[in-house]
Each structure stands twice: as C-alpha cells, then as structure tokens.
Design a protein around this motif. Structure first.
Motif, PDB file in Angstrom:
ATOM      1  N   ASP A  27       0.489  -9.526  32.933  1.00  0.00           N
ATOM      2  CA  ASP A  27       1.593  -8.838  32.343  1.00  0.00           C
ATOM      3  C   ASP A  27       1.523  -7.331  32.748  1.00  0.00           C
ATOM      4  N   ASP A  70       1.531  -2.301  26.114  1.00  0.00           N
ATOM      5  CA  ASP A  70       1.274  -2.586  24.537  1.00  0.00           C
ATOM      6  C   ASP A  70      -0.329  -3.222  24.234  1.00  0.00           C
ATOM      7  N   SER A 120       6.647  -7.456  31.309  1.00  0.00           N
ATOM      8  CA  SER A 120       7.067  -8.063  30.032  1.00  0.00           C
ATOM      9  C   SER A 120       7.486  -7.002  28.949  1.00  0.00           C
ATOM     10  N   LYS A 153      13.444 -11.989  27.049  1.00  0.00           N
ATOM     11  CA  LYS A 153      12.310 -12.000  25.999  1.00  0.00           C
ATOM     12  C   LYS A 153      12.910 -11.385  24.595  1.00  0.00           C
ATOM     13  N   ARG A 186      -0.458 -10.972  19.319  1.00  0.00           N
ATOM     14  CA  ARG A 186      -0.560  -9.275  18.699  1.00  0.00           C
ATOM     15  C   ARG A 186      -2.012  -9.409  18.250  1.00  0.00           C
ATOM     16  N   LYS A 193      10.163  -4.342  17.699  1.00  0.00           N
ATOM     17  CA  LYS A 193      10.581  -4.004  19.082  1.00  0.00           C
ATOM     18  C   LYS A 193      11.946  -4.257  19.358  1.00  0.00           C
ATOM     19  N   LYS A 229      11.478 -16.666  26.745  1.00  0.00           N
ATOM     20  CA  LYS A 229      10.462 -16.497  25.729  1.00  0.00           C
ATOM     21  C   LYS A 229      11.071 -16.007  24.304  1.00  0.00           C
ATOM     22  N   SER A 255       2.472 -17.741  21.198  1.00  0.00           N
ATOM     23  CA  SER A 255       1.356 -17.982  20.452  1.00  0.00           C
ATOM     24  C   SER A 255       1.586 -18.781  19.063  1.00  0.00           C
ATOM     25  N   TYR A 295      -0.852 -22.268  25.717  1.00  0.00           N
ATOM     26  CA  TYR A 295      -2.159 -22.056  25.303  1.00  0.00           C
ATOM     27  C   TYR A 295      -2.769 -23.562  25.207  1.00  0.00           C
TER      28      TYR A 295
HETATM   29  C1  PBG Z   1       3.560  -8.151  25.467  1.00  0.00           C
HETATM   30  C2  PBG Z   1       3.505  -9.640  25.275  1.00  0.00           C
HETATM   31  C3  PBG Z   1       3.561 -10.247  24.219  1.00  0.00           C
HETATM   32  C4  PBG Z   1       3.374 -11.517  24.600  1.00  0.00           C
HETATM   33  C5  PBG Z   1       3.203 -11.308  25.747  1.00  0.00           C
HETATM   34  N1  PBG Z   1       3.205 -10.435  26.312  1.00  0.00           N
HETATM   35  C6  PBG Z   1       4.038  -9.624  22.876  1.00  0.00           C
HETATM   36  C7  PBG Z   1       4.913  -8.849  22.284  1.00  0.00           C
HETATM   37  O1  PBG Z   1       6.061  -8.838  23.093  1.00  0.00           O
HETATM   38  O2  PBG Z   1       4.599  -8.258  21.433  1.00  0.00           O
HETATM   39  C8  PBG Z   1       3.452 -12.744  23.533  1.00  0.00           C
HETATM   40  C9  PBG Z   1       2.860 -13.914  24.056  1.00  0.00           C
HETATM   41  C10 PBG Z   1       2.462 -14.912  22.778  1.00  0.00           C
HETATM   42  O3  PBG Z   1       3.060 -14.700  21.700  1.00  0.00           O
HETATM   43  O4  PBG Z   1       2.177 -16.006  22.967  1.00  0.00           O
HETATM   44  N2  PBG Z   1       4.316  -7.475  26.256  1.00  0.00           N
END
Ligand code: PBG
Length: 327
Positions: free
Chosen positions: A125, A129, A172, A202, A212, A225, A256, A282, A320
């Motif tokens: 990535d 963050d 990302s 995204k 997170r 965000k 995503k 996730s 996952y």
């Molecule tokens: C961060 C990032 C995130 C995810 C992947 N890279 C979270 C976000 O943007 O807050 C989420 C992946 C997941 O929920 O499995 N840039």
C-alpha cells in the motif's frame, strides 16, 4: 438475446442434472492463482498476534513470515500484500515513519525478496494512514487533507518501497494525480518494471473498520475519509477515476470494497480492458467468518462470495480467505 428454444423442447435443468455436466458448462472458476493474500506485520520476534476484529487473522513478526509465505506459495497464491501495525510511538502528524528505510514494511520486503527472489509477488500500500497520528491517508492543514503535498510524500514512499524490492506499488490514498507522479518517479529512477496497481475506485466505506483496528489506526482516526474516498452513492465517478488512472499509467486497478460493489466491477470491465482487482475487505471477511462461526452460514459461502467477483469480471481478488479457503 438469442432464445434457442421453448419449453417443453428446451429444459435448462438438463445441463444441471449431473456433476460432470454442470462442470462442463461453468462460466467461471476460481483457483489460488486468482487470490492475493494480505499479511499484517508486527514488530518483535516470534510473534503471531490475534486480531480481535478479524477472526483467524494474525499479525506476524518478520521471522514468522516464512511459514505463511511457504504455505501461500505451495497453494499457488501469486502475490502477498503487506500491511504494517506501526508502534504508536512512531506515528506523527506527517507520517514520517513511512519514509524510514528501516520501517517494518521495508524490512519485510527485503526479507521476502531475499528469501523467495521472484517466486512470489510483493504488493505494498502507498498511503500514510498506518503512520499518521490522526489516522488519515495524507497530511493535514487546517483540517484539510492536502492533496499535492501528500503526493510529494507518496512519491518518496513509492520509491523507497521499490528500492527495497516491492514489485507492485498500490496507492490506496485517493489523492488526485498521484499515479502519474509515481509513474514518472519510478521511471526516472529506473524502476521501469515496477507495476502500479491503483486503488482507483475506493469508496468511503464502513466495511474497513476491522482493518483499521488491525493496523492500529481505528482509535486514532479523527472524522472520516469522505473528502478523499468516494461517495458510495455514486457510480459514474468510478469510470472517471479509472479513465484517469489508466491515462496516468496504472497497470491494474482495484475496486474496493468488494461484494457491495460488484456492479462497479462489471461496469469497469464493460468500459475498459484493464485487469480489475477486487478487494474483499476486512468487514466483508469478518461478517462471513463470524456467520460461519455462529453456524448461520456454512463454509461454502466463502467460495460463493469469491466466485461472485469472477462473475463480475475481476481478474483477481485480494482476500483474507486466500490461505484459508480449500479449493
Ligand atoms: C488504507 C487502507 C485501508 C484498507 C486498505 N488500505 C483502510 C482505509 O482506507 O481506511 C482497507 C482494507 C480492509 O478493510 O480490508 N489506505
């Protein structure tokens, strides 16, 4: 549409009657080659730490990566995606740990490259963050996430990851215009063959919650965000994002989250001939995994969820479940 017959001459159940026959007419299939395995990293030695928000997912210290990656390779998983859990003491408003060439991700890349050469792809990535004290993907001034100033850092982060041996740079962060700047910088420093997998589409989603928690940014995140990630009420904007990123030099694009956005994957496949990678995030993972635990769903639901991405047109899926599903 071509209608080839009518009942009673035509009976669609005929081809469903036997297992061999169903196999013969299958449109889509799933193999480990379609899956990308995310791996959470943690500092220390001998660590395999459970993540409360994600059943059966651990954070691994670098010395424990070998087991995970050996298994992934044996299954035929072509690529891993690395995500660090950063020590809160190393976080600050600028996310400067992202540019530390001794940070957790850098050390993990070096270890994997040295151990496995080019037998497995490494994707990282690009975003701030995991490193910022406020949990946002970019730097902030007067409550605003600064676009161009953030890109300057992301370019450095990309170059650093490429130098460590990262094969696929995956921004990302959702800043405008970062792909072209990253591509130019990679080319300038002779990383011409390093690929860019842009998280082009995204959405600002509630389904990222467990992630997170896994990277330790959940409790730090101030606000949301929505000023940089997409509004989930929109679809045309996804096309514009992908069109831009293709022009800027993306090799592949991510959509995503995954399952709530299958329509978007299909729309992009219908509009562009570029590999689309779905991210089953996730929240989706945890919902399915918890339902299986509670006996509400059986394990076949995992396969069904992953096939839905193939049907929608995805070339591969970040999930996952990659090293958990039996195929
Ligand atoms: C961060 C990032 C995130 C995810 C992947 N890279 C979270 C976000 O943007 O807050 C989420 C992946 C997941 O929920 O499995 N840039």
């Amino acid at each position: 549409m071509i209608i080839t017959g009518n009942y009673p001459k035509l009976r669609l159940r005929r081809s469903r009657k036997y297992d061999w026959s169903r196999k013969l007419v299958q449109d889509n299939n799933l193999s480990y080659n379609d899956l990308i395995l995310p791996i959470f990293l943690t500092e220390g030695k001998g660590k395999e730490v459970k993540i409360n928000s994600m059943p059966n997912v651990n954070r691994y210290s670098i010395d424990r990566l070998k087991n995970v990656i050996d298994r992934a390779l044996k299954l035929g998983i072509p690529m891993v995606a690395l995500f660090p859990y950063t020590d809160p003491k190393k976080k600050n408003v600028y996310g400067s740990e992202a540019l530390n060439e001794n940070n957790l991700v850098c050390r993990a890349i070096k270890f994997i490259k040295k151990t496995y050469k080019n037998k497995i792809g490494i994707m990282c990535d690009v975003a701030l963050d995991p490193y910022t004290s406020h949990g946002h993907d970019g730097i902030i001034k007067n409550k605003e996430i600064l676009n161009d100033e953030t890109i300057d850092i992301l370019v450095k982060q990309s170059l650093l990851q490429a130098r460590m041996g990262c094969d696929v740079i995956a921004p990302s962060d959702m800043m405008d215009g970062r792909i072209i700047k990253i591509r130019k910088a990679l080319d300038k420093y002779n990383f011409k063959d390093v690929q860019i997998l842009s998280y082009a589409v995204k959405y600002a989603s509630s389904f990222y919650g467990p992630f997170r928690n896994a990277v330790g940014s959940k409790n730090l995140l101030k606000g949301n965000k929505r000023t940089y990630q997409m509004d989930f009420k929109n679809n045309d904007e996804a096309i514009r994002e992908v069109a831009l990123d293709i022009k800027e030099g993306a090799d592949m694009v991510v959509v995503k989250p995954g399952m709530p956005y299958l329509d978007i994957i299909r729309e992009i496949k219908n509009n562009f001939k570029i590999p689309v990678i779905a991210y089953q995030v996730s929240g989706e993972y945890s919902i399915i995994q918890n339902s299986i635990k509670d006996g509400i769903l059986n394990k076949d639901a995992i396969h069904e969820s992953l096939i839905s991405f193939k049907r929608a047109g995805a070339s591969a899926i970040i999930t996952y479940f990659a090293d958990k599903i039996k195929l």
